[in-house]
Design a protein around this motif. Structure first.
Motif, short mmCIF file in Angstrom:
data_model
loop_
_atom_site.label_atom_id
_atom_site.label_comp_id
_atom_site.label_asym_id
_atom_site.label_seq_id
_atom_site.Cartn_x
_atom_site.Cartn_y
_atom_site.Cartn_z
N VAL A 36 1.42 -6.69 0.89
CA VAL A 36 1.17 -7.11 -0.35
C VAL A 36 1.58 -8.69 -0.28
O VAL A 36 0.85 -9.49 -0.95
N LEU A 37 2.88 -8.96 0.25
CA LEU A 37 3.15 -10.42 0.34
C LEU A 37 2.14 -11.13 1.18
O LEU A 37 1.91 -12.38 0.83
N ALA A 38 1.68 -10.45 2.33
CA ALA A 38 0.73 -11.32 3.23
C ALA A 38 -0.40 -11.61 2.46
O ALA A 38 -1.10 -12.51 2.47
N SER A 39 -1.07 -10.61 1.68
CA SER A 39 -2.28 -10.88 0.72
C SER A 39 -2.03 -12.02 -0.17
O SER A 39 -2.83 -12.79 -0.50
N ALA A 40 -0.88 -12.14 -0.72
CA ALA A 40 -0.43 -12.87 -1.82
C ALA A 40 -0.67 -14.47 -1.34
O ALA A 40 -0.99 -15.26 -1.99
N HIS A 41 -0.42 -14.41 -0.12
CA HIS A 41 -0.27 -15.96 0.72
C HIS A 41 -1.62 -16.10 1.20
O HIS A 41 -2.04 -17.40 1.30
N THR A 42 -2.44 -15.17 1.68
CA THR A 42 -3.75 -15.53 1.90
C THR A 42 -4.88 -15.26 1.19
O THR A 42 -5.92 -15.77 1.10
N GLY A 43 -4.63 -14.39 -0.09
CA GLY A 43 -5.91 -14.00 -0.88
C GLY A 43 -6.77 -13.40 -0.66
O GLY A 43 -7.47 -13.02 -1.14
N ALA A 44 -6.52 -12.63 0.78
CA ALA A 44 -7.48 -11.48 1.18
C ALA A 44 -6.71 -10.02 1.06
O ALA A 44 -5.57 -10.07 1.26
N PRO A 45 -7.66 -9.04 0.77
CA PRO A 45 -7.05 -7.63 0.75
C PRO A 45 -6.68 -7.46 2.18
O PRO A 45 -7.08 -8.08 3.26
N MET A 46 -5.49 -6.62 2.23
CA MET A 46 -5.07 -6.16 3.74
C MET A 46 -5.15 -4.66 3.84
O MET A 46 -4.93 -3.94 3.14
N ARG A 47 -5.62 -4.20 5.04
CA ARG A 47 -5.84 -2.97 5.27
C ARG A 47 -4.25 -2.53 5.83
O ARG A 47 -3.49 -3.20 6.47
N ILE A 48 -3.98 -1.25 5.51
CA ILE A 48 -2.62 -0.61 5.80
C ILE A 48 -2.98 0.09 7.13
O ILE A 48 -3.55 1.34 7.12
N ALA A 49 -2.22 -0.24 8.39
CA ALA A 49 -2.53 0.64 9.69
C ALA A 49 -1.88 1.80 9.58
O ALA A 49 -2.26 2.59 10.37
N SER A 50 -0.68 1.82 9.22
CA SER A 50 0.28 3.16 9.28
C SER A 50 -0.14 4.03 8.19
O SER A 50 -0.77 3.86 7.35
N THR A 51 0.36 5.34 8.17
CA THR A 51 0.27 6.33 7.30
C THR A 51 1.41 7.20 7.22
O THR A 51 2.25 7.11 8.33
N ALA A 52 1.78 7.67 6.19
CA ALA A 52 2.73 8.90 6.25
C ALA A 52 2.40 10.12 5.38
O ALA A 52 1.83 9.84 4.34
N GLU A 53 2.75 11.12 5.87
CA GLU A 53 2.48 12.21 5.08
C GLU A 53 3.26 12.32 4.17
O GLU A 53 4.46 11.91 3.83
N ARG A 54 2.50 12.89 2.67
CA ARG A 54 3.36 12.93 1.50
C ARG A 54 4.49 14.00 1.95
O ARG A 54 4.33 15.18 2.04
N PRO A 55 5.81 13.41 1.60
CA PRO A 55 6.63 14.42 1.78
C PRO A 55 6.72 15.76 1.38
O PRO A 55 6.16 15.71 -0.11
N SER A 56 7.32 16.71 1.65
CA SER A 56 7.12 18.02 1.21
C SER A 56 8.04 18.04 -0.12
O SER A 56 9.14 17.22 -0.24
N ALA A 57 7.56 18.80 -1.07
CA ALA A 57 8.38 18.85 -2.41
C ALA A 57 9.75 19.57 -2.12
O ALA A 57 9.86 20.43 -1.41
#
Length: 370
Positions: free
Chosen positions: A334-355
């Motif tokens: 989000v901060l990088a996008s704020a400085h460049t004005g471009a959307p950023m893809r998120i390389a990582s992912t995380a499983e939604r933690p169990s309830a």
């Protein structure tokens, strides 16, 4: 799993009192030692807690009777302390964020994987009854398919109450990296991982004046953006709008709102463990307060460590490193996008933690996550 975790704390600042209060009532955690660069501060904590010794940082990391290091240092030191603990064969649980940068955080995750130890990270507020009751409402289909969310945190600045606010206004600080982990962790818990972001940011002042404590009246420089906005695109297709500010005064908006096809949820402050969850149903006439239906009852900071103690070997903890890394990458992007004005893809992912089922953690058997 099956026995208490022996914990040593590095960093005995303001936040440590909240962890101590939880540890006193958690059977899954046994505090054995504390350390701080200010040895007097560490000794004060040790004197307040029976059976706890004050030692140096190096002694604590090397101690044979410590299973997990609780890292309560400033964000800039998070990675360094974590890596030293991991090198000594210890699991680590840190205050948020996981590290000052995703590059440093990746080193921590990689080192822990290679060493066969566990990484956990705050916030564990997502394990409380507030966020978990909202999570259950979504999982039970009460609002239909989630469409969008808003997350809002505004304050005129921590220097008004914090006696040593310097790090909030240096790289690694700021409203997003300081408070954003609560909100982004909650959004991922509620809506799942994020695949892309776009951001904008600003700052209104180049310095701040300390308002309390021995340093009241002193001026600290501001070297980061102090108002950050972003849009998070979740893998599910839901869109979250984020507003984090150390510049604004107050907001009447709920901290988090989730909007779905069949209704909207008002979600309590993710910096707290409890609070009312309200729903406005399609065709309804007013907001209804939902009964508390999920989460650890009367929980507090440190419950994420007790959850680790009850997590089967090899399983990812709910307040684990994968989630913390993903949240950090989202915020950094989000901060990088704020400085460049471009959307950023998120390389990582995380499983939604169990309830988390509705339960009082201290009274549960050890195999609560199995």
């Amino acid at each position: 799993m099956g026995k208490p975790l022996n914990v040593g704390i590095i960093g005995c600042g303001k936040i440590v009192a909240q962890y101590l209060a939880s540890f006193r009532r958690l059977e899954q955690v046994r505090l054995v030692a504390v350390a701080d660069l200010d040895t007097a501060r560490a000794q004060e904590v040790a004197d307040s807690y029976e059976g706890v010794r004050a030692v140096s940082v190096d002694e604590l990391i090397a101690a044979d009777d410590i299973d997990l290091v609780l890292n309560l240092t400033i964000p800039a030191a998070h990675a360094d302390v974590a890596l030293k603990a991991i090198a000594a064969g210890k699991s680590v649980y840190g205050e948020k964020p996981l590290a000052a940068t995703t590059e440093e955080a990746r080193e921590v995750i990689t080192a822990a994987r290679e060493a066969g130890v566990v990484v956990g990270c705050a916030p564990d507020t997502v394990l409380g009854t507030g966020i978990q009751t909202a999570r259950k409402a979504i999982d039970d289909g009460l609002i239909g398919s989630p469409i969008a969310a808003t997350a809002t945190m505004v304050t005129p600045g921590h220097e008004r109450w914090h006696p040593n606010p310097d790090f909030y206004y240096q790289p690694g600080g700021g409203p997003l990296l300081d408070m954003g982990p609560y909100y982004v962790s909650a959004l991922v818990t509620l809506l799942g991982p994020v695949v892309s972001v776009i951001g904008a940011a600003s700052h209104t002042r180049t310095e701040r004046t300390i308002g309390s404590g021995e340093r009241a009246g002193q001026v600290v420089p501001v070297n980061i953006d102090t108002h950050v906005t972003g849009v998070l695109v979740h893998a599910s297709g839901a869109l979250s709008t984020l507003v984090m500010s150390f510049d604004a005064v107050q907001s009447k908006s709920p901290n988090i709102e989730i909007h779905g096809e069949k209704g909207s949820l008002s979600v309590p402050d993710p910096n707290h463990f409890d609070g009312d969850v309200q729903i406005f149903r399609l065709g309804g006439e007013s907001w209804e307060t939902l009964p508390v239906s999920a989460g650890y009852i009367d929980s507090g900071r440190g419950y994420g460590i007790a959850d680790i103690a009850a997590t089967p070997a090899g399983a990812e903890p709910r307040a684990g490193g994968a989630l913390a890394f993903h949240v950090l990458e989202v915020m950094e992007s989000v901060l990088a996008s704020a400085h460049t004005g471009a959307p950023m893809r998120i390389a990582s992912t995380a499983e939604r933690p169990s309830a988390v089922e509705l339960a009082e953690l201290a009274a549960l058997p050890q195999e609560i996550n199995s």
